[in-house]
Scaffold this motif. Sequence first.
Motif, mmCIF file in Angstrom:
data_model
loop_
_atom_site.group_PDB
_atom_site.id
_atom_site.type_symbol
_atom_site.label_atom_id
_atom_site.label_comp_id
_atom_site.label_asym_id
_atom_site.label_seq_id
_atom_site.Cartn_x
_atom_site.Cartn_y
_atom_site.Cartn_z
ATOM 1 N N ILE A 170 0.619 -1.116 0.066
ATOM 2 C CA ILE A 170 -0.104 -0.179 0.004
ATOM 3 C C ILE A 170 0.757 1.067 0.216
ATOM 4 C CG2 ILE A 170 -1.600 1.195 1.275
ATOM 5 C CD1 ILE A 170 -2.812 -1.395 2.495
ATOM 6 N N ALA A 171 2.018 1.125 0.986
ATOM 7 C CA ALA A 171 2.720 2.333 0.970
ATOM 8 C C ALA A 171 3.535 2.615 -0.502
ATOM 9 C CB ALA A 171 3.851 2.180 2.154
ATOM 10 N N VAL A 172 3.972 1.753 -0.927
ATOM 11 C CA VAL A 172 4.985 1.928 -2.227
ATOM 12 C C VAL A 172 3.861 2.406 -3.311
ATOM 13 C CG1 VAL A 172 6.288 0.925 -3.858
ATOM 14 C CG2 VAL A 172 6.519 0.334 -1.729
ATOM 15 N N GLY A 173 2.540 1.424 -3.491
ATOM 16 C CA GLY A 173 1.544 2.248 -4.557
ATOM 17 C C GLY A 173 1.173 3.447 -4.297
ATOM 18 N N LEU A 174 0.954 3.887 -2.989
ATOM 19 C CA LEU A 174 0.618 5.194 -2.785
ATOM 20 C C LEU A 174 1.770 6.237 -3.051
ATOM 21 C CD1 LEU A 174 -1.662 7.048 -1.441
ATOM 22 C CD2 LEU A 174 -0.559 6.658 0.455
ATOM 23 N N ALA A 175 3.153 5.997 -2.815
ATOM 24 C CA ALA A 175 4.241 6.643 -3.129
ATOM 25 C C ALA A 175 4.284 6.896 -4.712
ATOM 26 C CB ALA A 175 5.467 6.087 -2.714
ATOM 27 N N VAL A 176 3.914 5.855 -5.527
ATOM 28 C CA VAL A 176 4.048 5.782 -6.849
ATOM 29 C C VAL A 176 2.942 6.740 -7.502
ATOM 30 C CG1 VAL A 176 3.691 4.530 -9.015
ATOM 31 C CG2 VAL A 176 5.047 3.746 -7.263
ATOM 32 N N LEU A 177 1.551 6.622 -6.772
ATOM 33 C CA LEU A 177 0.603 7.509 -7.128
ATOM 34 C C LEU A 177 0.921 8.844 -6.847
ATOM 35 C CD1 LEU A 177 -2.363 7.913 -7.969
ATOM 36 C CD2 LEU A 177 -2.936 7.602 -5.498
ATOM 37 N N VAL A 207 14.248 9.849 -9.191
ATOM 38 C CA VAL A 207 15.011 9.217 -10.292
ATOM 39 C C VAL A 207 14.890 10.424 -11.506
ATOM 40 C CG1 VAL A 207 14.053 7.790 -12.049
ATOM 41 C CG2 VAL A 207 13.754 7.342 -9.741
ATOM 42 N N PRO A 208 15.888 10.393 -12.102
ATOM 43 C CA PRO A 208 16.302 11.348 -13.299
ATOM 44 C C PRO A 208 15.288 11.166 -14.301
ATOM 45 C CG PRO A 208 18.219 10.269 -12.770
ATOM 46 C CD PRO A 208 17.404 9.347 -11.944
ATOM 47 N N LYS A 209 14.808 12.521 -14.802
ATOM 48 C CA LYS A 209 13.855 12.370 -15.985
ATOM 49 C C LYS A 209 14.205 11.679 -17.107
ATOM 50 C CE LYS A 209 10.617 15.852 -18.228
ATOM 51 N NZ LYS A 209 10.364 17.406 -18.144
ATOM 52 N N LYS A 210 15.341 11.831 -17.367
ATOM 53 C CA LYS A 210 15.967 11.312 -18.691
ATOM 54 C C LYS A 210 15.561 9.669 -18.764
ATOM 55 C CE LYS A 210 20.893 10.670 -16.800
ATOM 56 N NZ LYS A 210 22.019 10.810 -17.116
ATOM 57 N N ARG A 215 2.871 4.061 -19.803
ATOM 58 C CA ARG A 215 3.179 4.776 -18.619
ATOM 59 C C ARG A 215 3.312 3.732 -17.491
ATOM 60 N NH1 ARG A 215 -0.346 9.598 -16.332
ATOM 61 N NH2 ARG A 215 1.134 10.354 -14.669
ATOM 62 N N LEU A 216 2.540 2.635 -17.716
ATOM 63 C CA LEU A 216 2.761 1.458 -16.580
ATOM 64 C C LEU A 216 3.995 0.614 -16.827
ATOM 65 C CD1 LEU A 216 1.161 0.057 -14.302
ATOM 66 C CD2 LEU A 216 0.377 -1.286 -16.016
ATOM 67 N N GLN A 217 4.356 0.707 -17.780
ATOM 68 C CA GLN A 217 5.872 -0.175 -18.162
ATOM 69 C C GLN A 217 6.816 1.010 -17.725
ATOM 70 O OE1 GLN A 217 5.626 -0.809 -22.310
ATOM 71 N NE2 GLN A 217 4.924 -2.741 -22.117
ATOM 72 N N VAL A 218 6.869 2.142 -18.004
ATOM 73 C CA VAL A 218 8.032 2.846 -17.498
ATOM 74 C C VAL A 218 7.874 2.918 -15.836
ATOM 75 C CG1 VAL A 218 8.636 5.388 -17.371
ATOM 76 C CG2 VAL A 218 7.630 4.492 -19.401
ATOM 77 N N MET A 219 6.870 2.823 -15.182
ATOM 78 C CA MET A 219 6.946 3.010 -13.694
ATOM 79 C C MET A 219 7.098 1.844 -13.149
ATOM 80 S SD MET A 219 3.311 5.140 -12.443
ATOM 81 C CE MET A 219 2.152 4.032 -13.555
ATOM 82 N N MET A 220 6.808 0.585 -13.963
ATOM 83 C CA MET A 220 7.272 -0.658 -13.187
ATOM 84 C C MET A 220 8.364 -1.226 -13.396
ATOM 85 S SD MET A 220 4.559 -1.513 -11.428
ATOM 86 C CE MET A 220 4.958 -3.108 -11.034
ATOM 87 N N ARG A 221 8.816 -0.921 -14.669
ATOM 88 C CA ARG A 221 10.334 -1.420 -15.179
ATOM 89 C C ARG A 221 11.443 -0.441 -15.179
ATOM 90 N NH1 ARG A 221 8.406 -5.176 -20.311
ATOM 91 N NH2 ARG A 221 6.889 -6.399 -19.329
ATOM 92 N N VAL A 222 11.288 0.663 -14.918
ATOM 93 C CA VAL A 222 11.997 1.988 -14.943
ATOM 94 C C VAL A 222 12.373 2.528 -13.554
ATOM 95 C CG1 VAL A 222 13.250 3.655 -16.168
ATOM 96 C CG2 VAL A 222 12.113 2.015 -17.511
ATOM 97 N N ILE A 274 10.456 2.273 -10.494
ATOM 98 C CA ILE A 274 10.509 1.638 -9.390
ATOM 99 C C ILE A 274 11.863 0.998 -9.360
ATOM 100 C CG2 ILE A 274 9.877 -0.373 -7.910
ATOM 101 C CD1 ILE A 274 6.901 0.620 -8.824
ATOM 102 N N PRO A 275 12.459 0.136 -10.093
ATOM 103 C CA PRO A 275 13.805 -0.378 -10.158
ATOM 104 C C PRO A 275 14.942 0.740 -9.984
ATOM 105 C CG PRO A 275 12.548 -1.505 -11.884
ATOM 106 C CD PRO A 275 11.733 -0.162 -11.392
ATOM 107 N N ALA A 276 14.877 1.749 -10.391
ATOM 108 C CA ALA A 276 15.717 2.849 -10.317
ATOM 109 C C ALA A 276 15.874 3.394 -9.144
ATOM 110 C CB ALA A 276 15.520 3.595 -11.372
ATOM 111 N N ALA A 277 14.522 3.338 -8.299
ATOM 112 C CA ALA A 277 14.292 3.893 -6.939
ATOM 113 C C ALA A 277 14.429 2.593 -5.979
ATOM 114 C CB ALA A 277 13.065 4.596 -6.701
ATOM 115 N N GLY A 278 14.862 1.486 -6.238
ATOM 116 C CA GLY A 278 14.808 0.368 -5.529
ATOM 117 C C GLY A 278 15.636 0.664 -4.245
ATOM 118 N N ARG A 279 16.656 1.075 -4.101
ATOM 119 C CA ARG A 279 17.347 1.011 -2.762
ATOM 120 C C ARG A 279 16.825 2.357 -1.946
ATOM 121 N NH1 ARG A 279 21.810 0.937 -6.603
ATOM 122 N NH2 ARG A 279 23.017 -1.058 -6.391
#
Length: 301
Positions: free
Chosen positions: A96-103, A181-184, A196-203, A205-210
């Motif tokens: 819930i927290a991560v989903g809300l953060a993405v939102l 996460v850099p805009k580039k 848009r969903l692929q960008v969020m899920m595959r780019v 979130i993994p870039a912000a993983g740490r």
Amino acid sequence: MKPSSKGRFSRYMRVRMANRLFKYYFLFSILALCFVLGLVIFFIGKTALLTFAHISFAEFFFSFNWTPEEDHFGAAGIIVNTLSLTALTLVMAVPIAVGLAVLIAEIAPRWIKNIMRPVLDLLVGIPSIVYGYLGLTVLIPFLRRLSGENLGDGILAAALVLALMVLPTICRISDEAISMVPKKYREAAYALGSTRLQVMMRVVIPAAGRGIITAVIMGMTRAIGETMAVVMVIGNTAQLAKTLFTPASVLTSNIVMQISNVEFDSTWNYALHMMAFLLLVISFILILFIRYLGRKGSEKA
């Protein structure tokens, strides 16, 4: 020496003296902090280790029989309850927290962000006893009606209260990590034809993983160390929780409920200090892991 030169020299000396004073002040503050931390570790650890002068290591860590009145100090059940409560809390709070953060960071318009972020900051600052009181007066009666159990307190009630407590912390830290996460990265993914969903899920979130992992660990640290809210809803019975509605006890609640009733020079007191020392060690391990993730991220950057 000219008056103007004297003025510049005087200002230079004042600035140099101020910098030196600040340097010594900060050095003294760091040393004082390390000294206090060392004293805490020394005194808690010293008292905790006295436990094994009266009972065996195996009895404390592998026995489920915690009846100090009969000289049985098996803390395995309480330790398992602590780990189970923390795991259940994270299972509820993290998605819930991560989903809300993405939102908030990726989807919501600016006016919603301007509302949600201050609200989450406010929720982080609410005292834990307020959450515990709400759990005691609202959540537990609701769980009794929902489950048909005579008692609504237990691991489930404590996990729901803790999930509500740690959710704002995990969400805000994850939000900051995603926003950094850099805009580039997003532009490159869109240029390759990603949705848009692929960008969020595959780019994103993994870039912000740490940063997200750091948020989860910070939430885990608060869940493990929380006392008052847990005491009010878990039931405070030193037994292994076999169901979600079994009154139980965790390390923090067991310490706070029993420490005032024991003599200092007793095995009971030493065993409670060992529980506190375990919490301290767990917190240190999690903090060191966060530092490791941050250093690893800096090296890759």
